[in-house]
Design a protein around this motif. Structure first.
Motif, PDB file in Angstrom:
ATOM      1  N   THR A 161      11.184 -24.877   4.786  1.00 13.68           N
ATOM      2  CA  THR A 161      12.057 -24.007   4.000  1.00 13.68           C
ATOM      3  C   THR A 161      11.300 -22.774   3.524  1.00 13.68           C
ATOM      4  OG1 THR A 161      11.511 -25.045   1.885  1.00 13.68           O
ATOM      5  CG2 THR A 161      13.333 -26.027   3.153  1.00 13.68           C
ATOM      6  N   GLU A 184      11.300 -21.706   0.570  1.00 15.76           N
ATOM      7  CA  GLU A 184      10.658 -22.082  -0.693  1.00 15.76           C
ATOM      8  C   GLU A 184       9.290 -22.709  -0.443  1.00 15.76           C
ATOM      9  OE1 GLU A 184      11.552 -24.477  -4.847  1.00 15.76           O
ATOM     10  OE2 GLU A 184      13.045 -24.527  -3.245  1.00 15.76           O
ATOM     11  N   THR A 185       9.185 -23.569   0.567  1.00 10.36           N
ATOM     12  CA  THR A 185       7.898 -24.179   0.919  1.00 10.36           C
ATOM     13  C   THR A 185       6.909 -23.105   1.360  1.00 10.36           C
ATOM     14  OG1 THR A 185       8.945 -26.254   1.562  1.00 10.36           O
ATOM     15  CG2 THR A 185       6.769 -25.825   2.471  1.00 10.36           C
ATOM     16  N   THR A 229       5.812 -21.125  -1.751  1.00  9.30           N
ATOM     17  CA  THR A 229       5.023 -21.983  -2.647  1.00  9.30           C
ATOM     18  C   THR A 229       3.619 -22.210  -2.089  1.00  9.30           C
ATOM     19  OG1 THR A 229       7.023 -23.077  -3.451  1.00  9.30           O
ATOM     20  CG2 THR A 229       4.938 -24.234  -3.784  1.00  9.30           C
ATOM     21  N   ILE A 271       8.536 -17.869  -8.086  1.00 12.53           N
ATOM     22  CA  ILE A 271       9.070 -18.400  -6.834  1.00 12.53           C
ATOM     23  C   ILE A 271      10.545 -18.018  -6.723  1.00 12.53           C
ATOM     24  CG2 ILE A 271       9.599 -20.511  -5.545  1.00 12.53           C
ATOM     25  CD1 ILE A 271       6.627 -19.970  -5.569  1.00 12.53           C
ATOM     26  N   LYS A 272      11.295 -18.204  -7.804  1.00  7.95           N
ATOM     27  CA  LYS A 272      12.737 -17.960  -7.778  1.00  7.95           C
ATOM     28  C   LYS A 272      13.063 -16.502  -7.440  1.00  7.95           C
ATOM     29  CE  LYS A 272      16.943 -18.698 -10.434  1.00  7.95           C
ATOM     30  NZ  LYS A 272      17.541 -19.174 -11.676  1.00  7.95           N
ATOM     31  N   LEU A 278      12.170 -15.747  -3.774  1.00  6.25           N
ATOM     32  CA  LEU A 278      13.143 -16.304  -2.830  1.00  6.25           C
ATOM     33  C   LEU A 278      14.406 -15.458  -2.789  1.00  6.25           C
ATOM     34  CD1 LEU A 278      12.813 -20.131  -3.567  1.00  6.25           C
ATOM     35  CD2 LEU A 278      11.976 -18.885  -1.570  1.00  6.25           C
ATOM     36  N   LYS A 279      14.868 -15.030  -3.955  1.00  9.91           N
ATOM     37  CA  LYS A 279      16.087 -14.218  -4.021  1.00  9.91           C
ATOM     38  C   LYS A 279      15.903 -12.925  -3.222  1.00  9.91           C
ATOM     39  CE  LYS A 279      19.362 -12.347  -7.366  1.00  9.91           C
ATOM     40  NZ  LYS A 279      19.696 -12.169  -8.766  1.00  9.91           N
ATOM     41  N   ARG A 336      15.421 -13.634   0.727  1.00  7.82           N
ATOM     42  CA  ARG A 336      16.648 -14.043   1.422  1.00  7.82           C
ATOM     43  C   ARG A 336      17.537 -12.844   1.744  1.00  7.82           C
ATOM     44  NH1 ARG A 336      16.738 -19.139  -2.259  1.00  7.82           N
ATOM     45  NH2 ARG A 336      15.849 -20.681  -0.839  1.00  7.82           N
ATOM     46  N   ARG A 354      10.812 -10.877   4.584  1.00  2.00           N
ATOM     47  CA  ARG A 354      10.748 -12.291   4.950  1.00  2.00           C
ATOM     48  C   ARG A 354       9.930 -12.477   6.225  1.00  2.00           C
ATOM     49  NH1 ARG A 354      15.620 -16.666   4.947  1.00  2.00           N
ATOM     50  NH2 ARG A 354      14.495 -18.338   5.991  1.00  2.00           N
TER      51      ARG A 354
END
Length: 81
Positions: free
Chosen positions: A14, A16-17, A20, A46-47, A50-51, A54, A60
């Protein structure tokens, strides 16, 4: 036919992984030095990363490339030596 992607090192990983593990490896400062994006420089989390990632494909792509080059072991079957 199988849906597996044996040549895709990010298959099953993912975003997130990815973020992180890179944060644990480089820290936010190290990430910001390698990829010049504000979500790694200004109040990083992290949050929020990710936002942003994405919604922003070029960023990305850079993050995923850094993850692959950092954590993927070279294939024993060819490639550069």
């Amino acid at each position: 036919m199988s849906n597996e992607q044996p040549n895709n090192p990010l298959h099953g990983v993912t975003l997130e992984t990815v973020v992180t593990k890179l944060r644990e490896h480089y820290g936010w400062d190290g990430l910001a030095q390698r990829i010049d994006i504000n979500c790694f420089k200004s109040d990083p989390s992290i949050k929020s990363s990710l936002k942003f990632l994405r919604k922003t494909q070029w960023a990305r792509d850079k993050v995923e490339h850094l993850y692959i080059s950092t954590f993927e072991k070279p294939s024993p079957w060819g490639g550069s030596s």
